[in-house]
Design a protein around this motif. Structure first.
Motif, mmCIF file in Angstrom:
data_model
loop_
_atom_site.group_PDB
_atom_site.id
_atom_site.type_symbol
_atom_site.label_atom_id
_atom_site.label_comp_id
_atom_site.label_asym_id
_atom_site.label_seq_id
_atom_site.Cartn_x
_atom_site.Cartn_y
_atom_site.Cartn_z
ATOM 1 N N PHE A 93 0.565 -1.066 -0.023
ATOM 2 C CA PHE A 93 0.060 -0.182 0.030
ATOM 3 C C PHE A 93 0.468 1.387 -0.408
ATOM 4 O O PHE A 93 1.988 0.833 0.325
ATOM 5 N N HIS A 94 0.197 1.667 0.089
ATOM 6 C CA HIS A 94 1.064 3.685 -0.600
ATOM 7 C C HIS A 94 0.191 5.048 0.147
ATOM 8 O O HIS A 94 -0.942 4.221 -0.833
ATOM 9 N N PHE A 95 1.099 5.970 -0.814
ATOM 10 C CA PHE A 95 -0.409 6.910 -0.443
ATOM 11 C C PHE A 95 0.218 8.009 -1.825
ATOM 12 O O PHE A 95 1.160 8.011 -2.306
ATOM 13 N N HIS A 96 -0.789 8.858 -1.823
ATOM 14 C CA HIS A 96 -0.808 9.870 -2.498
ATOM 15 C C HIS A 96 -1.423 10.912 -1.785
ATOM 16 O O HIS A 96 -2.803 11.164 -1.151
ATOM 17 N N TRP A 97 -0.547 12.232 -1.786
ATOM 18 C CA TRP A 97 -1.546 13.889 -1.632
ATOM 19 C C TRP A 97 -0.750 14.800 -1.727
ATOM 20 O O TRP A 97 0.070 14.877 -2.929
ATOM 21 N N SER A 105 -5.761 13.967 -3.441
ATOM 22 C CA SER A 105 -6.048 12.494 -3.975
ATOM 23 C C SER A 105 -6.352 12.482 -5.432
ATOM 24 O O SER A 105 -6.281 13.642 -5.710
ATOM 25 N N GLU A 106 -6.640 11.465 -5.679
ATOM 26 C CA GLU A 106 -5.774 11.155 -7.522
ATOM 27 C C GLU A 106 -8.113 11.474 -7.711
ATOM 28 O O GLU A 106 -8.368 11.876 -8.986
ATOM 29 N N HIS A 107 -7.982 10.163 -7.234
ATOM 30 C CA HIS A 107 -9.636 10.038 -7.691
ATOM 31 C C HIS A 107 -10.563 11.270 -6.773
ATOM 32 O O HIS A 107 -9.978 12.285 -5.539
ATOM 33 N N LEU A 118 -5.128 6.589 -0.162
ATOM 34 C CA LEU A 118 -4.331 5.746 0.020
ATOM 35 C C LEU A 118 -4.629 3.921 -0.650
ATOM 36 O O LEU A 118 -6.248 4.412 -1.132
ATOM 37 N N HIS A 119 -3.884 3.825 -1.651
ATOM 38 C CA HIS A 119 -4.486 2.014 -1.752
ATOM 39 C C HIS A 119 -3.316 1.706 -2.269
ATOM 40 O O HIS A 119 -2.116 1.315 -1.685
ATOM 41 N N LEU A 120 -4.161 0.336 -1.496
ATOM 42 C CA LEU A 120 -3.741 -0.457 -1.355
ATOM 43 C C LEU A 120 -4.114 -1.565 -2.479
ATOM 44 O O LEU A 120 -4.974 -1.878 -3.035
ATOM 45 N N LEU A 198 -3.095 1.331 -13.318
ATOM 46 C CA LEU A 198 -2.134 2.131 -12.670
ATOM 47 C C LEU A 198 -2.588 4.121 -12.854
ATOM 48 O O LEU A 198 -2.458 4.231 -13.758
ATOM 49 N N THR A 199 -2.024 4.268 -11.949
ATOM 50 C CA THR A 199 -1.990 6.147 -11.947
ATOM 51 C C THR A 199 -0.570 6.455 -12.400
ATOM 52 O O THR A 199 -0.681 7.799 -12.401
ATOM 53 N N THR A 200 -0.158 5.425 -12.223
ATOM 54 C CA THR A 200 1.500 6.383 -12.158
ATOM 55 C C THR A 200 2.213 5.409 -13.157
ATOM 56 O O THR A 200 1.733 4.289 -13.403
HETATM 57 ZN ZN LIG Z 1 -1.545 5.047 -5.755
#
Ligand SMILES: [Zn+2]
Ligand SMILES: NS(=O)(=O)c1ccc(C(=O)NCc2cccc(O)c2)cc1
Length: 261
Positions: A93-97, A105-107, A118-120, A198-200
């Motif tokens: 899991f990881h985060f985006h901020w 957030s991404e969404h 948070l992405h699990l 994937l968002t990256t």
């Molecule tokens: Zn992510």
């Protein structure tokens, strides 16, 4: 060198399609979620998380985010139910901020973004032999997205934020045993789900997204600790604060978003 990408002016999301043309594909993530246009699907059962025997291994700064990796050589920690036909194994899991006070957030939901997400990340070990294979094949991954909203302090997030100083620089990895991410989840797991990517980079269109409606509440102070990380390695002279490591919403291109309830 090679496919270096980031979140800056020259290497950020608007430049990713140069090295990763799928960036302009038909099922890219994240997206803006419009709850009133989501189709309520009574066949969508609840999400079931069997994390009780999960085994966290380490916490790392990979130059894009802070990631906690899990032992995924068997089905000790899986997500199933909901839109999923098989159990999917927890990998990391990881985060985006965002930056101070702004969103990360991404969404987004009706154009509104949260402070963090948070992405699990889970992979289908029934159909695929390795994570890499699953990550590059349609529906090989299931990512559970949880919004983070600022408010009261989160009683368990300190277990992550207290470890962040040990992974300040890109490439740092430290032991991180005995952490069960179930303690981070909000009380309700009602969700939206759609087919995305994937968002990256490499932006593979391999993800069944499950975005939980209820955010987890964390304090500004806890969120601020994520911003003490840097994108750069210890040996590099400029220190670029790790923040705004999120991709903006992508076109829906006719996709349907379903709602659990
Ligand atoms: Zn992510
Ligand atoms: N932000 S996200 O959850 O969409 C996301 C999850 C996982 C990954 C990831 O694992 N990237 C590295 C990767 C990609 C494909 C194959 C690999 O072996 C590794 C990237 C983004």
């Amino acid at each position: 060198t090679g496919n270096q990408w980031g979140y800056g002016k020259d290497d950020g999301p608007s430049a990713w399609n140069t090295n990763y043309p799928v960036a302009d594909g038909d099922r890219q993530s994240p997206i803006d979620i419009l709850p009133h246009q989501a189709r309520h699907d009574p066949n969508l059962g609840p999400i079931v998380l069997n994390y009780d025997r999960c085994t966290s291994i380490n916490i790392a700064n990979n130059g894009h985010s802070v990631v906690v990796e899990f032992e995924d050589s068997d089905d000790r920690s899986v997500i199933q139910g909901g839109p999923l036909d098989n159990p999917y194994r927890l990998k990391q899991f990881h985060f985006h901020w965002g930056g101070k006070g702004c969103h990360g957030s991404e969404h987004t939901v009706e154009g509104n973004s949260y402070a963090s997400e948070l992405h699990l990340v889970h992979w289908n070990a029934v159909k695929f032999k390795t994570f890499g294979e699953a990550a590059s094949t349609s529906d090989g991954l299931a990512v559970l997205g949880i919004f983070l909203e600022t408010g009261d302090e989160h009683r368990w997030l300190h277990m992550i934020t207290d470890a962040l100083y040990t992974v300040k620089f890109k490439g740092s990895v430290t032991d991180f045993k005995g952490f069960n991410p179930k303690c981070l989840l909000p009380s309700s797991l009602h969700y939206w789900t759609y087919l995305g990517s994937l968002t990256t980079p490499p932006l593979h269109e391999s993800v069944i997204w499950i975005v939980v409606k209820e955010p987890m509440i964390v304090s500004e102070k806890q969120l601020g600790k994520f911003r003490t990380l840097v994108f750069t390695g210890e040996e590099e002279d400029e220190r670029t604060r790790m923040e705004n490591n999120f991709r903006p919403p992508q076109l829906l291109k006719g996709r349907t978003v379903r709602s659990s309830n």
